[in-house]
Write a protein that holds these residues in place. Structure first.
Motif, PDB file in Angstrom:
ATOM      1  N   ASP A  27     -44.236  12.285  93.570  1.00 26.34           N
ATOM      2  CA  ASP A  27     -43.066  12.703  92.788  1.00 26.34           C
ATOM      3  C   ASP A  27     -43.552  13.473  91.556  1.00 26.34           C
ATOM      4  N   PRO A  28     -43.555  14.818  91.611  1.00 27.86           N
ATOM      5  CA  PRO A  28     -44.110  15.594  90.497  1.00 27.86           C
ATOM      6  C   PRO A  28     -43.404  15.334  89.168  1.00 27.86           C
ATOM      7  N   GLU A  29     -42.083  15.201  89.197  1.00 29.64           N
ATOM      8  CA  GLU A  29     -41.358  15.023  87.939  1.00 29.64           C
ATOM      9  C   GLU A  29     -41.665  13.674  87.298  1.00 29.64           C
ATOM     10  N   ALA A  30     -41.754  12.635  88.111  1.00 31.24           N
ATOM     11  CA  ALA A  30     -42.065  11.312  87.561  1.00 31.24           C
ATOM     12  C   ALA A  30     -43.450  11.313  86.922  1.00 31.24           C
ATOM     13  N   HIS A  31     -44.427  11.951  87.586  1.00 26.95           N
ATOM     14  CA  HIS A  31     -45.774  11.999  87.007  1.00 26.95           C
ATOM     15  C   HIS A  31     -45.805  12.882  85.759  1.00 26.95           C
ATOM     16  N   ALA A  32     -44.993  13.933  85.718  1.00 22.83           N
ATOM     17  CA  ALA A  32     -44.909  14.762  84.518  1.00 22.83           C
ATOM     18  C   ALA A  32     -44.403  13.941  83.341  1.00 22.83           C
TER      19      ALA A  32
ATOM     20  N   ARG B  99     -44.668  10.727  82.930  1.00 24.30           N
ATOM     21  CA  ARG B  99     -45.696   9.757  82.538  1.00 24.30           C
ATOM     22  C   ARG B  99     -46.826  10.427  81.749  1.00 24.30           C
ATOM     23  N   LEU B 100     -47.214  11.623  82.189  1.00 24.55           N
ATOM     24  CA  LEU B 100     -48.273  12.350  81.474  1.00 24.55           C
ATOM     25  C   LEU B 100     -47.851  12.667  80.048  1.00 24.55           C
ATOM     26  N   ILE B 101     -46.622  13.130  79.877  1.00 21.81           N
ATOM     27  CA  ILE B 101     -46.139  13.480  78.538  1.00 21.81           C
ATOM     28  C   ILE B 101     -46.024  12.225  77.673  1.00 21.81           C
ATOM     29  N   ALA B 102     -45.545  11.122  78.280  1.00 29.25           N
ATOM     30  CA  ALA B 102     -45.462   9.864  77.536  1.00 29.25           C
ATOM     31  C   ALA B 102     -46.842   9.394  77.104  1.00 29.25           C
ATOM     32  N   MET B 103     -47.827   9.533  77.970  1.00 27.39           N
ATOM     33  CA  MET B 103     -49.199   9.149  77.629  1.00 27.39           C
ATOM     34  C   MET B 103     -49.727  10.006  76.468  1.00 27.39           C
ATOM     35  N   MET B 104     -49.502  11.310  76.539  1.00 27.96           N
ATOM     36  CA  MET B 104     -49.972  12.203  75.475  1.00 27.96           C
ATOM     37  C   MET B 104     -49.352  11.825  74.132  1.00 27.96           C
ATOM     38  N   ASP B 105     -48.032  11.649  74.111  1.00 27.91           N
ATOM     39  CA  ASP B 105     -47.361  11.358  72.844  1.00 27.91           C
ATOM     40  C   ASP B 105     -47.710   9.973  72.321  1.00 27.91           C
ATOM     41  N   GLY B 106     -47.788   8.998  73.228  1.00 31.28           N
ATOM     42  CA  GLY B 106     -48.149   7.653  72.797  1.00 31.28           C
ATOM     43  C   GLY B 106     -49.549   7.581  72.216  1.00 31.28           C
TER      44      GLY B 106
ATOM     45  N   ASP C 123     -60.041   5.805  63.835  1.00 30.60           N
ATOM     46  CA  ASP C 123     -61.386   5.271  64.030  1.00 30.60           C
ATOM     47  C   ASP C 123     -61.476   4.424  65.296  1.00 30.60           C
ATOM     48  N   ARG C 124     -60.365   3.871  65.736  1.00 32.62           N
ATOM     49  CA  ARG C 124     -60.368   3.006  66.908  1.00 32.62           C
ATOM     50  C   ARG C 124     -59.993   3.756  68.179  1.00 32.62           C
ATOM     51  N   VAL C 125     -59.077   4.717  68.083  1.00 38.46           N
ATOM     52  CA  VAL C 125     -58.527   5.372  69.266  1.00 38.46           C
ATOM     53  C   VAL C 125     -59.160   6.747  69.446  1.00 38.46           C
ATOM     54  N   ASP C 126     -59.880   6.936  70.546  1.00 40.45           N
ATOM     55  CA  ASP C 126     -60.430   8.238  70.911  1.00 40.45           C
ATOM     56  C   ASP C 126     -59.418   8.899  71.850  1.00 40.45           C
ATOM     57  N   MET C 127     -58.483   9.614  71.259  1.00 40.90           N
ATOM     58  CA  MET C 127     -57.358  10.162  72.008  1.00 40.90           C
ATOM     59  C   MET C 127     -57.818  11.021  73.180  1.00 40.90           C
ATOM     60  N   ALA C 128     -58.745  11.922  72.943  1.00 38.01           N
ATOM     61  CA  ALA C 128     -59.192  12.843  73.992  1.00 38.01           C
ATOM     62  C   ALA C 128     -59.871  12.091  75.135  1.00 38.01           C
ATOM     63  N   ALA C 129     -60.720  11.124  74.811  1.00 35.80           N
ATOM     64  CA  ALA C 129     -61.460  10.394  75.849  1.00 35.80           C
ATOM     65  C   ALA C 129     -60.518   9.539  76.692  1.00 35.80           C
ATOM     66  N   VAL C 130     -59.562   8.876  76.050  1.00 30.90           N
ATOM     67  CA  VAL C 130     -58.628   8.029  76.800  1.00 30.90           C
ATOM     68  C   VAL C 130     -57.772   8.884  77.731  1.00 30.90           C
ATOM     69  N   PHE C 131     -57.286  10.013  77.220  1.00 28.35           N
ATOM     70  CA  PHE C 131     -56.432  10.858  78.065  1.00 28.35           C
ATOM     71  C   PHE C 131     -57.239  11.467  79.209  1.00 28.35           C
ATOM     72  N   ARG C 132     -58.469  11.867  78.938  1.00 27.42           N
ATOM     73  CA  ARG C 132     -59.314  12.416  80.004  1.00 27.42           C
ATOM     74  C   ARG C 132     -59.525  11.374  81.097  1.00 27.42           C
ATOM     75  N   GLY C 133     -59.751  10.129  80.720  1.00 24.68           N
ATOM     76  CA  GLY C 133     -59.918   9.073  81.704  1.00 24.68           C
ATOM     77  C   GLY C 133     -58.655   8.838  82.520  1.00 24.68           C
ATOM     78  N   TYR C 134     -57.507   8.897  81.852  1.00 23.65           N
ATOM     79  CA  TYR C 134     -56.227   8.727  82.557  1.00 23.65           C
ATOM     80  C   TYR C 134     -56.032   9.835  83.587  1.00 23.65           C
ATOM     81  N   VAL C 135     -56.332  11.079  83.206  1.00 20.06           N
ATOM     82  CA  VAL C 135     -56.173  12.212  84.123  1.00 20.06           C
ATOM     83  C   VAL C 135     -57.148  12.108  85.290  1.00 20.06           C
ATOM     84  N   ASP C 136     -58.374  11.713  85.030  1.00 19.21           N
ATOM     85  CA  ASP C 136     -59.344  11.541  86.122  1.00 19.21           C
ATOM     86  C   ASP C 136     -58.846  10.497  87.128  1.00 19.21           C
ATOM     87  N   ASP C 137     -58.315   9.388  86.618  1.00 28.04           N
ATOM     88  CA  ASP C 137     -57.787   8.342  87.502  1.00 28.04           C
ATOM     89  C   ASP C 137     -56.576   8.858  88.297  1.00 28.04           C
ATOM     90  N   LEU C 138     -55.733   9.642  87.628  1.00 30.71           N
ATOM     91  CA  LEU C 138     -54.543  10.157  88.304  1.00 30.71           C
ATOM     92  C   LEU C 138     -54.905  11.144  89.414  1.00 30.71           C
TER      93      LEU C 138
END
Length: 203
Positions: A158-163, A165-172, A182-197
């Motif tokens: 479902d492309p729209e559902a994944h879209a 979720r991706l936007i929600a992940m980016m904004d969150g 100092d605690r949250v590496d935004m780029a690394a976490v999002f890259r890992g999420y995309v690799d898993d997806l």
């Protein structure tokens, strides 16, 4: 002839002043939101009188619109998913955007503050925020849909559902990163999420 030459010489100076105002206003809106921002403070920080500021931007609402339009121009270039060849490439564009955002906290803060305020219908950024989300959701949905049609991603995706979720992940992630960088590496976490997806969606 001389007057025309003077006008031509003055035009770049006027444009430079306008860019300076936009940069200062971006910082002011990011720090204080639209309602908390002050035209007098923006004028002072831009080394102008308030009348001089209003010569370039006739109202606070007009100034906010100009700042958001400027951000939109940058976003349109970064979120151009139409020319990418694969779904993985499209998701890679989003990873690049998040990595870029990690280097411009002022822009991310502006976006977060304004979109948070803009949930009320009377906010001057309301229509801008809604248009932006619709455009981004459409771009990501179409890119994922092309990947499904080509067989790169599995049928039934479902492309729209994944879209969404991706936007929600980016904004969150942006919110968490702004609050605790100092605690949250935004780029690394999002890259890992995309690799898993991508691994999940492969046939």
């Amino acid at each position: 002839m001389r007057a025309g030459a003077d006008r031509r010489r003055g035009y770049p100076a006027g444009e430079a002043r306008r860019e300076r105002i936009l940069a200062v206003a971006l910082q002011e809106f990011a720090e204080n939101g639209y309602r908390g921002a002050s035209l007098a403070r923006i004028a002072e920080r831009a080394e102008l009188s308030q009348a001089g500021l209003l010569h370039h931007f006739r109202s606070k609402e007009h100034l906010l619109t100009a700042v958001l339009d400027h951000r939109d121009e940058l976003d349109l270039r970064r979120y151009d998913l139409g020319g990418v060849r694969t779904g993985a490439d499209a998701l890679g564009v989003l990873v690049d955007v998040v990595e870029h955002n990690s280097r411009v906290p002022g822009l991310v803060q502006l976006f977060t503050v304004i979109t948070g305020e803009a949930v009320t219908a009377d906010h001057p950024g309301h229509d801008w925020a809604r248009r932006r989300y619709r455009r981004l959701r459409g771009e990501v949905t179409r890119a994922l849909g092309r990947a499904v049609e080509s067989g790169e991603f599995r049928a039934g995706t479902d492309p729209e559902a994944h879209a969404d979720r991706l936007i929600a992940m980016m904004d969150g992630l942006q919110n968490q990163w702004l609050l605790d960088p100092d605690r949250v590496d935004m780029a690394a976490v999002f890259r890992g999420y995309v690799d898993d997806l991508v691994a999940l969606l492969r046939p």
